[in-house]
Design a protein around this motif. Structure first.
Motif, mmCIF file in Angstrom:
data_model
loop_
_atom_site.group_PDB
_atom_site.id
_atom_site.type_symbol
_atom_site.label_atom_id
_atom_site.label_comp_id
_atom_site.label_asym_id
_atom_site.label_seq_id
_atom_site.Cartn_x
_atom_site.Cartn_y
_atom_site.Cartn_z
ATOM 1 N N HIS A 181 0.885 -1.183 0.000
ATOM 2 C CA HIS A 181 0.000 0.000 0.000
ATOM 3 C C HIS A 181 0.919 1.227 0.000
ATOM 4 C CE1 HIS A 181 -3.515 2.354 0.566
ATOM 5 N NE2 HIS A 181 -3.868 2.035 1.792
ATOM 6 N N ARG A 206 9.220 -7.802 -6.959
ATOM 7 C CA ARG A 206 8.219 -7.112 -7.792
ATOM 8 C C ARG A 206 8.743 -5.724 -8.097
ATOM 9 N NH1 ARG A 206 1.901 -8.086 -6.294
ATOM 10 N NH2 ARG A 206 1.942 -10.276 -6.798
ATOM 11 N N LEU A 207 8.372 -5.194 -9.231
ATOM 12 C CA LEU A 207 8.736 -3.809 -9.520
ATOM 13 C C LEU A 207 7.870 -2.926 -8.648
ATOM 14 C CD1 LEU A 207 9.200 -3.071 -13.303
ATOM 15 C CD2 LEU A 207 10.929 -3.521 -11.562
ATOM 16 N N GLY A 209 6.041 0.225 -7.176
ATOM 17 C CA GLY A 209 5.540 1.402 -7.898
ATOM 18 C C GLY A 209 4.889 1.032 -9.213
ATOM 19 N N ARG A 243 -4.460 -2.375 -7.950
ATOM 20 C CA ARG A 243 -5.646 -3.222 -7.874
ATOM 21 C C ARG A 243 -6.748 -2.733 -8.818
ATOM 22 N NH1 ARG A 243 -8.007 -6.454 -4.087
ATOM 23 N NH2 ARG A 243 -6.004 -7.485 -4.083
ATOM 24 N N LYS A 263 -0.423 -8.010 -18.204
ATOM 25 C CA LYS A 263 -0.985 -7.944 -16.857
ATOM 26 C C LYS A 263 -1.458 -6.528 -16.512
ATOM 27 C CE LYS A 263 1.766 -11.770 -15.001
ATOM 28 N NZ LYS A 263 0.733 -12.790 -15.116
HETATM 29 N N1 CMC Z 1 5.827 -6.455 -10.505
HETATM 30 C C1 CMC Z 1 5.750 -7.681 -11.097
HETATM 31 N N2 CMC Z 1 4.633 -8.383 -11.205
HETATM 32 C C2 CMC Z 1 3.514 -7.863 -10.698
HETATM 33 C C3 CMC Z 1 3.502 -6.596 -10.074
HETATM 34 C C4 CMC Z 1 4.719 -5.893 -9.995
HETATM 35 N N3 CMC Z 1 4.778 -4.685 -9.414
HETATM 36 N N4 CMC Z 1 2.248 -6.305 -9.656
HETATM 37 C C5 CMC Z 1 1.500 -7.357 -10.008
HETATM 38 N N5 CMC Z 1 2.250 -8.294 -10.629
HETATM 39 C C6 CMC Z 1 1.765 -9.571 -11.204
HETATM 40 C C7 CMC Z 1 1.566 -10.599 -10.090
HETATM 41 O O1 CMC Z 1 2.707 -11.381 -9.890
HETATM 42 C C8 CMC Z 1 0.399 -11.371 -10.645
HETATM 43 O O2 CMC Z 1 0.899 -12.292 -11.585
HETATM 44 P P1 CMC Z 1 0.187 -13.721 -11.778
HETATM 45 O O3 CMC Z 1 -1.217 -13.413 -12.235
HETATM 46 O O4 CMC Z 1 1.021 -14.372 -12.847
HETATM 47 O O5 CMC Z 1 0.229 -14.411 -10.455
HETATM 48 C C9 CMC Z 1 -0.435 -10.351 -11.410
HETATM 49 O O6 CMC Z 1 0.493 -9.315 -11.760
HETATM 50 C C10 CMC Z 1 -1.557 -9.733 -10.585
HETATM 51 O O7 CMC Z 1 -1.009 -9.263 -9.356
HETATM 52 P P2 CMC Z 1 -1.813 -9.259 -7.993
HETATM 53 O O8 CMC Z 1 -0.871 -9.093 -6.862
HETATM 54 O O9 CMC Z 1 -2.752 -10.413 -7.950
HETATM 55 O O10 CMC Z 1 -2.677 -7.945 -8.216
HETATM 56 P P3 CMC Z 1 -3.372 -7.141 -7.082
HETATM 57 O O11 CMC Z 1 -4.437 -6.346 -7.732
HETATM 58 O O12 CMC Z 1 -3.782 -8.029 -5.963
HETATM 59 O O13 CMC Z 1 -2.197 -6.218 -6.513
HETATM 60 C C11 CMC Z 1 -0.660 -4.463 -6.177
HETATM 61 C C12 CMC Z 1 -1.996 -4.886 -6.809
HETATM 62 C C13 CMC Z 1 -0.567 -2.940 -6.162
HETATM 63 C C14 CMC Z 1 -0.608 -4.934 -4.700
HETATM 64 C C15 CMC Z 1 0.487 -5.092 -6.982
HETATM 65 O O14 CMC Z 1 0.448 -4.639 -8.317
HETATM 66 C C16 CMC Z 1 1.866 -4.807 -6.362
HETATM 67 O O15 CMC Z 1 2.300 -5.554 -5.493
HETATM 68 N N6 CMC Z 1 2.575 -3.713 -6.821
HETATM 69 C C17 CMC Z 1 3.819 -3.317 -6.234
HETATM 70 C C18 CMC Z 1 3.553 -2.563 -4.927
HETATM 71 C C19 CMC Z 1 3.048 -1.162 -5.190
HETATM 72 O O16 CMC Z 1 3.582 -0.420 -6.007
HETATM 73 N N7 CMC Z 1 2.020 -0.774 -4.395
HETATM 74 C C20 CMC Z 1 1.469 0.579 -4.456
HETATM 75 C C21 CMC Z 1 0.065 0.621 -4.992
HETATM 76 S S1 CMC Z 1 -0.429 2.308 -5.367
HETATM 77 C C22 CMC Z 1 -0.508 3.089 -3.841
HETATM 78 C C23 CMC Z 1 -1.706 2.724 -3.078
HETATM 79 O O17 CMC Z 1 -2.813 3.143 -3.453
HETATM 80 O O18 CMC Z 1 -1.548 1.990 -2.089
#
Ligand code: CMC
Length: 430
Positions: A267, A303-304, A306, A310, A359
């Protein structure tokens, strides 16, 4: 208008469930009575497809990259308004008139001081303790310094208004003091000649031997960043504030829970992680492709940071504004940060890579914000605190809406998958 229904057939029996439609055409199936009717609940771990409430605060269309507070576009607000104007809008539902804004501003200014007994709490934290932990503890401490007093419903509005200005007034002071404490510096008291953002910068950076010289471009960039973070509908921390608040605990405790929720790296904590990741890439020789490959590797937890969101599956409109602001501030301050070059290269590579395209992973709000904070002189472990300062009006508004709508205590159900009934076999421990 004829009421619309969804029909669900369970064990051969058909049930009609009402359809709810939002003002922007969002559609939902109201399943509140499903269990009573059929014995079934719905299962949605992580609430990926569950509406927890009807809200009139923020509209977000993740497919089209739209974000609006109370109907006003984030682009307009970031360019033309101030953070306090936006805070008022989010909390009270309408933009303030000039006199309303002046009064709001005045009320906040007279609540920026912190009780000296609260200041002593800072002495008990380890110097290197993370400031988000300090912030959560201090927000929680407010509940002990300002316990709920008013039972008279006629006085509740005035009491709530007071809590709102108290929170908005004290949070920047609490944040700056967390930083000063970690530096072993004496704290700076708030000064009412400054506006909200200037005052925060003064409390962060003024030294007893040297006044902090405010740069209008830095103030402007920070104002924008706070506006862009002000609300984001039912995200993890806002949902936490609503859920914790639904037990009718003090607003300060609910905000403290929101701060803790924001701290996590998935987050708000991502902004700190982004900068640490960029620095690691730089130290490792700046090989961006290596890190893109790591992020794609299923056997690697990396993970990258930033990247991805969601709800945004096209672009994060906040990231677009922040990227421009970042270029402007760095140019103005004459900062040539190699980290920015790495960030741009990383973005370019990832956006051209099938994995990220398929993705729908785009830079989010946290990708460029840290570079601005760094240029302004804000240390990395304070980045998420900056997010919290920006998000405070959103948390307050979400809490207020939940209470004004008389929402019931939040209490999800579960599908139990543990052991079925078994007998206890004593081992003689008692
Ligand atoms: N780098 C590499 N792969 C990724 C990333 C990433 N940053 N984000 C998602 N994926 C992949 C993940 O491995 C998954 O792959 P698969 O379907 O093959 O298992 C797919 O994309 C979907 O990911 P998810 O974790 O199920 O998606 P989510 O909607 O639950 O998560 C997220 C969203 C923001 C938690 C995630 O994209 C992430 O961990 N990003 C990095 C952390 C980040 O930058 N967070 C800040 C969000 S913006 C600020 C806020 O509002 O909090």
């Amino acid at each position: 208008m004829a009421e619309k229904f969804a029909e669900i057939i369970l064990d051969g029996v058909s049930y009609k469930l009402p359809i709810v439609e939002g003002s922007e055409g969002e559609k939902a199936i109201d399943i509140a009575k499903l269990r009573d009717m059929s014995g079934y609940i719905t299962l949605d771990t992580g609430y990926k497809n569950t509406g927890a409430t009807k809200s009139a605060i923020t509209f977000l269309d993740g497919e089209q990259g739209i974000l609006r507070y109370r109907g006003y576009s984030i682009e307009d607000l970031a360019e033309k308004s101030t953070f306090l104007e936006v805070a008022y809008l989010i909390i009270y539902g309408e933009l303030p008139t000039k006199p309303e804004l002046e009064s709001f501003n005045h009320q906040i200014k007279i609540h920026t001081m912190i009780n000296e007994d609260m200041r002593k709490i800072y002495d008990g934290f380890p110097v290197k303790g993370h400031p988000m932990g300090v912030m959560a503890a201090m927000a929680s401490a407010l509940a002990t310094f300002y316990p709920e007093l008013i039972d008279d419903p006629k006085k509740q509005k005035a009491e709530l208004d007071l809590k709102i200005v108290r929170l908005l007034g004290k949070m920047p002071t609490m944040a700056a003091w967390a930083y000063k404490n970690s530096m072993g510096h004496p704290v700076n008291y708030p000064q009412n000649r400054f506006n909200y953002v200037e005052n925060f910068l003064h409390m962060m950076f003024a030294l007893p031997v040297e006044e902090y010289v405010l740069d209008p471009d830095v103030v402007d960039a920070l104002e924008k960043l706070l506006i862009l973070h002000a609300d984001h509908e039912q995200n993890c921390s806002a949902s936490t504030v609503r859920l914790v608040g639904s037990s009718q605990v003090s607003i300060y405790s609910a905000i403290s829970a929101g701060i803790s929720s924001l701290w996590g790296p998935l987050h708000g904590g991502a902004n700190q992680e982004v900068l640490e990741m960029l620095e690691e890439i730089q130290k490792d020789g700046g090989n961006v492709d290596k890190y893109v490959a790591k992020a794609k590797d299923k056997n690697d937890n990396f993970r990258l940071m930033g990247f991805g969101h969601r709800v945004y599956k096209n672009f994060d409109p906040r990231a677009k504004i922040i990227k421009e602001a970042c270029d402007k501030v760095l140019n103005k301050l004459g900062v040539h940060d190699p980290i920015l070059e790495i960030a741009k290269k990383l973005e370019e590579r990832a956006l051209a890579d099938d994995y990220f395209v398929e993705k729908k992973l785009y830079p989010n709000v946290d990708f460029y914000s840290g570079i601005i904070y760094k240029a302004i002189g804000i240390p990395t472990d304070m980045f998420t605190v900056m997010f919290a300062l920006g998000r405070l009006p959103g948390w307050i508004a979400q809490w207020k809406e939940m209470r004004e709508n008389n929402e019931p205590i939040g209490r999800p159900r579960q599908v139990y998958v543990g052991a079925t009934k078994r007998d206890f076999v004593p081992i003689g421990a008692r």
